[in-house]
Structures are given as structure tokens and as C-alpha cells.
Design an enzyme around this catalytic site. Sequence first.
Site, PDB file in Angstrom:
ATOM      1  N   ARG A 140       2.447 -30.889   9.090  1.00 59.66           N
ATOM      2  CA  ARG A 140       2.007 -29.675   9.799  1.00 59.66           C
ATOM      3  C   ARG A 140       1.551 -28.614   8.808  1.00 59.66           C
ATOM      4  O   ARG A 140       0.511 -27.977   8.986  1.00 59.66           O
ATOM      5  CB  ARG A 140       3.161 -29.113  10.640  1.00 59.66           C
ATOM      6  CG  ARG A 140       3.532 -30.008  11.782  1.00 59.66           C
ATOM      7  CD  ARG A 140       4.784 -29.525  12.482  1.00 59.66           C
ATOM      8  NE  ARG A 140       5.224 -30.497  13.455  1.00 59.66           N
ATOM      9  CZ  ARG A 140       6.394 -30.488  14.060  1.00 59.66           C
ATOM     10  NH1 ARG A 140       7.264 -29.516  13.808  1.00 59.66           N
ATOM     11  NH2 ARG A 140       6.711 -31.401  14.944  1.00 59.66           N
ATOM     12  N   ASP A 168       0.871  -1.185   0.000  1.00 56.73           N
ATOM     13  CA  ASP A 168       0.000   0.000   0.000  1.00 56.73           C
ATOM     14  C   ASP A 168       0.909   1.236   0.000  1.00 56.73           C
ATOM     15  O   ASP A 168       2.122   1.127  -0.210  1.00 56.73           O
ATOM     16  CB  ASP A 168      -0.985  -0.039   1.186  1.00 56.73           C
ATOM     17  CG  ASP A 168      -0.296   0.125   2.535  1.00 56.73           C
ATOM     18  OD1 ASP A 168       0.956   0.148   2.577  1.00 56.73           O
ATOM     19  OD2 ASP A 168      -1.001   0.228   3.551  1.00 56.73           O
ATOM     20  N   GLY A 224       2.324  -0.751   6.325  1.00 58.25           N
ATOM     21  CA  GLY A 224       3.006  -0.096   7.440  1.00 58.25           C
ATOM     22  C   GLY A 224       3.514  -1.084   8.475  1.00 58.25           C
ATOM     23  O   GLY A 224       4.708  -1.141   8.787  1.00 58.25           O
ATOM     24  N   THR A 225       2.607  -1.879   9.004  1.00 53.97           N
ATOM     25  CA  THR A 225       2.976  -2.886  10.008  1.00 53.97           C
ATOM     26  C   THR A 225       3.213  -4.257   9.397  1.00 53.97           C
ATOM     27  O   THR A 225       3.756  -5.139  10.063  1.00 53.97           O
ATOM     28  CB  THR A 225       1.841  -3.064  11.024  1.00 53.97           C
ATOM     29  OG1 THR A 225       0.679  -3.496  10.309  1.00 53.97           O
ATOM     30  CG2 THR A 225       1.555  -1.774  11.779  1.00 53.97           C
TER      31      THR A 225
HETATM   32  C1  RB5 Z   1      -1.777   2.491   6.721  1.00 53.74           C
HETATM   33  O1  RB5 Z   1      -1.823   3.656   7.471  1.00 53.74           O
HETATM   34  C2  RB5 Z   1      -1.623   1.279   7.619  1.00 53.74           C
HETATM   35  O2  RB5 Z   1      -2.779   1.085   8.392  1.00 53.74           O
HETATM   36  C3  RB5 Z   1      -1.307   0.047   6.808  1.00 53.74           C
HETATM   37  O3  RB5 Z   1      -0.191   0.271   6.023  1.00 53.74           O
HETATM   38  C4  RB5 Z   1      -1.013  -1.216   7.583  1.00 53.74           C
HETATM   39  O4  RB5 Z   1      -0.066  -0.986   8.587  1.00 53.74           O
HETATM   40  C5  RB5 Z   1      -2.170  -1.977   8.052  1.00 53.74           C
HETATM   41  O5  RB5 Z   1      -2.055  -3.107   8.579  1.00 53.74           O
END
Ligand code: RB5
Length: 145
Positions: free
Chosen positions: A136, A8, A66-67
Amino acid sequence: MKIAIGSDHAGFELKEKLIIYLKQKGIEVKDFGAYSEERADYPDFAHPVAKSVESKEVDFGILMCGTGNGINMAANKHKGIRAALCWKAEIAVLARQHNDANILTLPARCISPEEAEKCVDAFITIAFEGGRHTERVSKISNFTA
Ligand code: RB5
């Protein structure tokens, strides 16, 4: 080797760096976007990359947001996908050896480009160990509720 890649907006910068890194290694890259830092929804990139991996059009996928969590969750909705969220190379090694992961997911806002490259190197070079891990892994998508 051919790799499908997607992110993204939050993962865009890292994705662009990794595309250069992969191409320098002679790896063919299919880029499913995003193509800018304009706000975008991570499932819109997770699903095309997952389909590309499932259809065996590519050898592996790489995803980032992001995460890493959202895009990883979306990819793992696909029956043939084992997407692994990795933030250090050791985890990427074990994702291949033990889980036969076919998508590497990276947390773009929580990892350095150098560590991300180490994860990529591990992911594309390490083989699935098979053996005790085979059953598994098969139980991940074959289960009765
Ligand atoms: C975008 O701001 C963020 O929410 C996205 O990149 C991600 O971290 C979602 O899991």
C-alpha cells in the site's frame, strides 16, 4: 537520532518548544527556520526539511504551520516523503505503523504543546509494521495516471 525541523511564523513558538524538548532527549536537531515570528511562507521551510529527509541526512522531519495543512501539502510534493498531519498521539502512532510516515506535521494553532510532545514521542519511537502495509505504501508514489 537526528531530526530536521521547520515551521512558518505561525509554528515558530511551538517549533522552539519542541527543539528544547528534543534536545533534552539527546536528539540532534537541524533547524531550517523560521527563526522568528515575522510573516513567512510555509513552502520555504517545507522543501528544505523534505530534502533533508529524502537525502537521509536525518532520520525524520517535523513540520508545523498554523493548521499544518499548507506545510504538509508542500512536503508531500516530494516523491520520497510521506508527511502525516497529526493532532493526537494515536494518529502519529498509526502514521508510523501503517503509513511509514517520515515527516510528522503538526497544526501549531490547533494543538497544545503537551499533545504535540506526545505526537513527537509516538512518531520517533514507533516502527513501521510492514506486512500488508508495504505494498500500500509503495503505491503512494508508484502509480500510473
Ligand atoms: C498562516 O497564517 C497560515 O495560513 C499558515 O500557517 C498555515 O496554517 C497554512 O496552511
